[in-house]
Enzyme design. Structure first.
Site, PDB file in Angstrom:
ATOM      1  N   TYR A   1       0.827  -1.212   0.000  1.00 26.35           N
ATOM      2  CA  TYR A   1       0.000   0.000   0.000  1.00 26.35           C
ATOM      3  C   TYR A   1       0.862   1.263   0.000  1.00 26.35           C
ATOM      4  CZ  TYR A   1      -3.557   3.385   1.426  1.00 26.35           C
ATOM      5  OH  TYR A   1      -4.386   4.472   1.488  1.00 26.35           O
ATOM      6  N   SER A   2       1.827   1.322   0.908  1.00 23.22           N
ATOM      7  CA  SER A   2       2.660   2.515   1.007  1.00 23.22           C
ATOM      8  C   SER A   2       3.447   2.742  -0.283  1.00 23.22           C
ATOM      9  CB  SER A   2       3.627   2.388   2.192  1.00 23.22           C
ATOM     10  OG  SER A   2       4.367   3.574   2.371  1.00 23.22           O
TER      11      SER A   2
END
Length: 271
Positions: free
Chosen positions: A155-156
């Site tokens: 996600y990051s």
């Protein structure tokens, strides 16, 4: 520097992931400000429900059930949708798992939805904006696009890419002297349900954000021609913090409890 201020009245706004969360609230808010709204969402039921909410309030809205990871489907739907004045790249997914626990297919989908869809969507509508010399491309990134967080390796990274995508697009448009604007939004966790179970050590410093407030702030930022919206204010200090040695930077994040926020993550039920 800012973009040219935008009026929602009679503008055509397209929002991906507009059937739930801040996408739904932005769709309702944009319609309330006079825009014609098109909702693209994986769920036909959710998209139509938001469309009907808007119509029942006297607004103008359409809904399209669409998987934005399908390039051919995006291209076909873009032709049917027509010219767009404000494109809001909002759709997103999260696994919330440690790297070795995340399934390869889930990792791939994170990048398909959170990153590669930005290219499909923006390429589908940017040419028309440039030809008309007006429009705004909005990218909903994340505070996780400014700092890596444990249990967010996919996600990051996808949101770092989203931030870089918008920054580079902004530079391209400026070099071409285009009046088409960009806005990148980097919020901390929002209480939409997508990050159900996350916690924050110091809520007075890093509060879990209210979805309605965030949606309103984004619409306000578009109208004012802002190029960047980071919420809450403390997150704006992250780039400066990188001037510290890595060990000191990591110590600050750990003191703030950042890398413990996902320990009890559950995510949205049924997602």
């Amino acid at each position: 520097m800012t973009n040219t201020p935008v009026r929602f009245a009679n503008a055509h706004v397209l929002i991906t992931g507009g059937g739930s969360g801040i996408g739904r609230l932005m769709a309702r808010g944009a319609a309330g400000r006079g825009a014609r709204v098109t909702i693209w969402d994986m769920s036909e039921e959710r998209g139509r429900a938001v469309r009907d909410e808007i119509r029942s309030s006297g607004g103008r809205a359409e809904a399209v059930a669409l998987d934005i990871t399908d390039r051919a489907a995006v291209d076909r739907a873009a032709v049917q949708t027509g010219a767009v004045d404000i494109l809001v790249n909002n759709a997103g997914v999260v696994t919330g798992k440690r790297l070795l626990d995340a399934e390869p297919e889930a990792i791939r989908r994170t990048f398909e939805v959170n990153t590669l869809s930005l290219y499909r969507m923006t390429r589908a509508f940017l040419g028309g904006m440039i030809a008309r010399d007006r429009g705004t491309v909005v990218t909903i990134a994340s505070a996780a696009g400014l700092v890596g967080v444990a249990r967010q390796t996919d996600y990051s990274a996808s949101k770092f890419a989203a931030f870089g995508f918008t920054e580079s697009l902004r530079a391209e448009l400026a070099a071409d002297r285009s009046r088409v604007g960009t806005l990148v939004v980097c919020p901390y966790y929002i209480n939409t349900g997508m990050f159900a179970g996350v916690t924050t050590k110091y809520p007075w410093l890093l509060p879990i954000l209210d979805e309605q407030e965030v949606a309103t702030r984004i619409l306000d930022a578009i109208e004012r021609g802002k190029r960047q919206l980071i919420l809450p204010g403390l997150v704006r200090l992250i780039p400066g913090g990188r001037m510290l040695p890595v060990s000191a930077f990591d110590a600050v994040l750990n003191t703030l409890g950042i890398n413990k926020t996902m320990d009890h993550f559950r995510g949205r039920a049924g997602s």
